[in-house]
Design an enzyme around this catalytic site. Structure first.
Site, PDB file in Angstrom:
ATOM      1  CE  LYS A   1      14.929  -3.937 -47.167  1.00 10.80           C
ATOM      2  NZ  LYS A   1      14.748  -3.438 -45.786  1.00 10.80           N
TER       3      LYS A   1
ATOM      4  CB  SER B   1      16.977  -5.948 -44.125  1.00  7.81           C
ATOM      5  OG  SER B   1      15.809  -5.141 -44.055  1.00  7.81           O
TER       6      SER B   1
ATOM      7  CB  SER C   1      15.698  -2.695 -41.817  1.00 10.95           C
ATOM      8  OG  SER C   1      15.911  -3.942 -41.214  1.00 10.95           O
TER       9      SER C   1
END
Length: 477
Positions: A72, A148, A172
Site C-alpha cells: 500500500k 484506506s 483501514s
C-alpha cells in the site's frame, strides 16, 4: 499454472508448491502479473507495477518463499520506490530506505510486484483520489472496496495476490476486509514495528499489517513480522508459541459480548444489524457464551480527541511532503478535505494535543475494564453494506476537519475506538447482504491477545467457510 489454479491457493499454499518444485517462482510471478494485466483495468487498484519484483530472501525455508505481494502506498517505505500517497503534492517522492516492516516482508520471502492506491494521505473510508480515480470492489464494480487499504484489499479479493500490505488508523484494515470479503486483522499496538521513521504511527492510532484470504495466512504472516524494531520506545510481551501453531488450537469456551447499535447513534442498516444475532448464534453453537453488552463511551469526547490526533499528524506528514516535493500545500496540490484538515492541524496547540492524549488515556482505561469481564466483543465492521462509489466526496470544500471526520465515521462507527485503545481486532467475512455483497463482522480482543482472536477466527472459518476470491471476476480460464 492456470489462473483458476493460482487463485485457489492462499500464500502458504503457493509457497509450499514453490518449495516442493511443483511450480517455480517465475510461474507464480507470471500468474500474478497476468492477473494484474487482466483485472487492474477493471478495478483500478495498482498505481505501479515494478519492472522487476522487489527482492526477497532466496531462502527456501522462508514462510512465503516466492509469493507475489503488493504494498500500500502509505506509511511503509521500500528503498528507491515511489511513495506518492495518491496526492498531487507528493508526486515523484521516493523512499530513501526500507522501513522495518518492509525488511521483514522481504525476509518472509515475499516478491513485491507493485504498489497500490490509497485515498489521498489515507484519511477516508473509500479509495477514490483525484490522482488515481476510484478503486473498485471486485464483488460489484459500482461499489467501494473500502479505505484506506481498499486497493490492496480489492487486489486480493480479485485474485491478483493472495494477501497484501495494509495499515489501520481508524479501521483501514477492517473496513476494506469487510467490503471485499477478506480476513482483516488489526494487531495490537506495538506488535508490528512502524520504525524507523515513527515511534508510534499516528500518535499510536495506526498499526501496520495486511489483508488476507485465510486465517492461517494472517497467523503465519504475523509470526514473520511481529516484534520490536531497533530503538522502539517500548515492547509488548511476545506470544508463548508461534501464532501459526497456536491458531490451530481450540480457544475454549469464550465469554463474548455483542452489540449492534453504534455509540455515535448513527443509523445501522438492518442487514448489518442482523449479522450480529446470526454470528452470535454461530459462536454459541461452537460452545461460547454470548451475551448482549457493550462498553460505555462518550462518542463526542472520543471523536474530538480523535480528530485532534489525526489532523495534528496530517499537518506534520504534509509539511514533510512539502519539504521533499518543493510544492505548496494548497488547492492545486491537495483535495479539499485534506487541505482543511492540514490547515486546522497547523493551528493545534501543544496543550490541545496533550488534552486529546489525556482523553485517549481515560478511554483506554474505561474500555480495558470492560474487557476484564469479557474475552471478546462482537460488533458489525461497518454500519452499511459497501457503499456506491461517489457517495463520499473527499474534495468537498464545504467540510471542515470535524465535519469530514463525522462524515466518514458515519459509515465506520465501530472500528476507530480500538485504534485509540490499541486492542487487536479482526473483521471476518461471515455474512452476506441481500445483494450478495460481503458483510464483515468485527471481533475485538483484549490487549495483546491476538492468539485468542486467531483461534476463534480459525474456528469460525472452519464452521462457516467463505470464498477465497470474489465470484464476480472468478471466470478467468
Amino acid at each position: 499454472m492456470k489462473p483458476t489454479e493460482y487463485i485457489s491457493h492462499d500464500g502458504l499454499g503457493l509457497a509450499e508448491l514453490i518449495r516442493n518444485g511443483e511450480i517455480s517462482q517465475a510461474e507464480a510471478l507470471d500468474c500474478a502479473l497476468g492477473m494484474a494485466e487482466l483485472l487492474n483495468p477493471q478495478i483500478n487498484t495498482i498505481v505501479e507495477l515494478f519492472p522487476e519484483p522487489l527482492a526477497g530472501t532466496q531462502r527456501a525455508d522462508a514462510p512465503f518463499f516466492g509469493v507475489p505481494f503488493l504494498i500500500k502506498d502509505l506509511a511503509l517505505h521500500a528503498e528507491g520506490v515511489l511513495n506518492e500517497m495518491c496526492s498531487r503534492l507528493s508526486l515523484g517522492i521516493r523512499a530513501q530506505h526500507d522501513t522495518d516492516l518492509m525488511q521483514r516482508f522481504r525476509r518472509a520471502g515475499l516478491r513485491t510486484i507493485g504498489r497500490a492506491a490509497i485515498p489521498e494521505f489515507g484519511y477516508c473510508i473509500t479509495t477514490e483520489s483525484l490522482v488515481n480515480g476510484p478503486s473498485r470492489n471486485p464483488w460489484d464494480l459500482t461499489r467501494t472496496p473500502g479505505g484506506s487499504s481498499g486497493a490492496t484489499a480489492a487486489s486480493v479479493a480479485a485474485g491478483i495476490v493472495p494477501f497484501a500490505h495494509a495499515n489501520d488508523g481508524g479501521g483501514s484494515i477492517r473496513i476494506p476486509a469487510s467490503c471485499c470479503g477478506l480476513v482483516g486483522l488489526k494487531p495490537t499496538r506495538g506488535r508490528v514495528p512502524v520504525g524507523p521513521d515513527n515511534a508510534e504511527l499516528l500518535s499510536g492510532l495506526a498499526v501496520e499489517f495486511a489483508v488476507t484470504r485465510t486465517v492461517r495466512d494472517a497467523a503465519a504472516l504475523l509470526d514473520a513480522v511481529n516484534g520490536p524494531g531497533i530503538g522502539d520506545p517500548f515492547e509488548i510481551p511476545s506470544p508463548g508459541e508461534p501464532y501459526a501453531s497456536s491458531a490451530q488450537k481450540d480457544p475454549g469456551a469464550l465469554k463474548i459480548a455483542c452489540m449492534s447499535e453504534a455509540w455515535s447513534g448513527v443509523h445501522v442498516d438492518a442487514q448489518v444489524k442482523n449479522t450480529i444475532p446470526q454470528t452470535a448464534q454461530l459462536c454459541a453453537d461452537l460452545g461460547h457464551h454470548v451475551v448482549e453488552a457493550s462498553p460505555e463511551l462518550d462518542w463526542e469526547q472520543f471523536l474530538e480527541a480523535t480528530v485532534i490526533l489525526w489532523i495534528a499528524n496530517l499537518a506534520v506528514f504534509i509539511d514533510y511532503a512539502v519539504m521533499l516535493s518543493g510544492r505548496p500545500a494548497d488547492e492545486e496540490h491537495l483535495e479539499a478535505t485534506t487541505l482543511a484538515c492540514y490547515r486546522e492541524g497547523k493551528q493545534v496547540k501543544a496543550e490541545t494535543l496533550l488534552r486529546a492524549q489525556i482523553i485517549a488515556n481515560q478511554i483506554c482505561r474505561n474500555i480495558g475494564r470492560f474487557f476484564q469481564e469479557y474475552d471478546i466483543l462482537l460488533t458489525p465492521a461497518m454500519a452499511q453494506p459497501p457503499l456506491p462509489l461517489g457517495v463520499i466526496n473527499a474534495n468537498d470544500p464545504s467540510l471542515d476537519a470535524r465535519a469530514w471526520s463525522s462524515r466518514i465515521f458515519e459509515f465506520c462507527p465501530f472500528t476507530p475506538l480500538f485504534n485509540m485503545t490499541g486492542q487487536p481486532a479482526v473483521s471476518l467475512p461471515l455474512q452476506r447482504s441481500a445483494a450478495d455483497l460481503p458483510l464483515g463482522v468485527q471481533f475485538v480482543g483484549r490487549y495483546g491477545a491476538e492468539t485468542t482472536l486467531l483461534q476463534l477466527a480459525r474456528q469460525l472459518e472452519q464452521a462457516a467457510p467463505w470464498p477465497l476470491t470474489a465470484p464476480l471476476l472468478a471466470q478467468r480460464g
